[in-house]
Scaffold this active site. Structure first.
Site, mmCIF file in Angstrom:
data_model
loop_
_atom_site.group_PDB
_atom_site.id
_atom_site.type_symbol
_atom_site.label_atom_id
_atom_site.label_comp_id
_atom_site.label_asym_id
_atom_site.label_seq_id
_atom_site.Cartn_x
_atom_site.Cartn_y
_atom_site.Cartn_z
ATOM 1 N N HIS A 57 0.822 -1.208 0.000
ATOM 2 C CA HIS A 57 0.000 0.000 0.000
ATOM 3 C C HIS A 57 0.858 1.260 0.000
ATOM 4 O O HIS A 57 1.962 1.289 0.546
ATOM 5 C CB HIS A 57 -0.927 0.022 1.211
ATOM 6 N N CYS A 129 -0.049 1.542 -5.770
ATOM 7 C CA CYS A 129 -1.126 2.266 -6.435
ATOM 8 C C CYS A 129 -0.693 3.646 -6.923
ATOM 9 O O CYS A 129 0.265 4.224 -6.438
ATOM 10 C CB CYS A 129 -2.314 2.423 -5.494
#
Length: 162
Positions: A57, A129
């Protein structure tokens, strides 16, 4: 995993059977650690011929790969496993879309960016991401797991072991 250029130190990487950013990998990442998919549709382990994939993440769950997009060609990624340190050097950046299966296949390919190519060397894909970039461009699409449309992949090759 340690990435000195962006301040990552001793980030735990959990291996599992699967593909990058699937449900089991996301559950691992949600614990604040990195995930490494292995197997027929995933990658290989550290130092092995093929694509050693690590996902984590960037904007949630401790943000372990928050600064991954800052990695530059020549930066080192150190993987410690079984008493060996694998030293990979970043060589390029590849951005893919989760909405395009052909691009997603590039991320999981044995040779990053080249689905179907036979690997000849140990390679690394660090994937996270592109939520801030997507949102800045007005793109708020995400899949059922919360992954934004785009992934930023830093690709490297193994240069030494010790």
């Amino acid at each position: 995993m340690s990435i000195p250029a962006i301040g990552v130190r001793n980030l735990r990487v959990v291996a599992y059977t699967g593909t990058a950013d699937d449900r089991p990998g996301t559950k691992i990442q949600d614990r604040g650690v990195a995930a490494s998919p292995r197997g027929r549709a995933g990658g290989v382990g550290p130092g092995e011929i093929g694509n050693f994939i690590i996902t984590g993440h960037r904007v949630s769950h401790g943000r372990p790969l928050e600064r991954a997009p800052e990695l530059k060609n020549g930066d080192h990624v150190l993987i410690s496993a079984g008493g060996t340190v694998y030293d990979y050097v970043i060589t390029r950046t590849m951005t893919i879309s989760f909405r395009k299966p052909a691009e997603k296949a590039q991320q999981n390919a044995a040779v990053p960016g080249n689905p179907g190519a036979k690997p000849t060397q140990p390679m690394l894909t660090i994937s996270t991401c592109s939520t801030p970039e997507d949102h800045a461009a007005g793109n708020y699409w995400h899949d059922e797991l919360g992954n934004p449309e785009h992934r930023i992949n830093k690709i490297g090759t193994l240069v030494t072991t010790r």
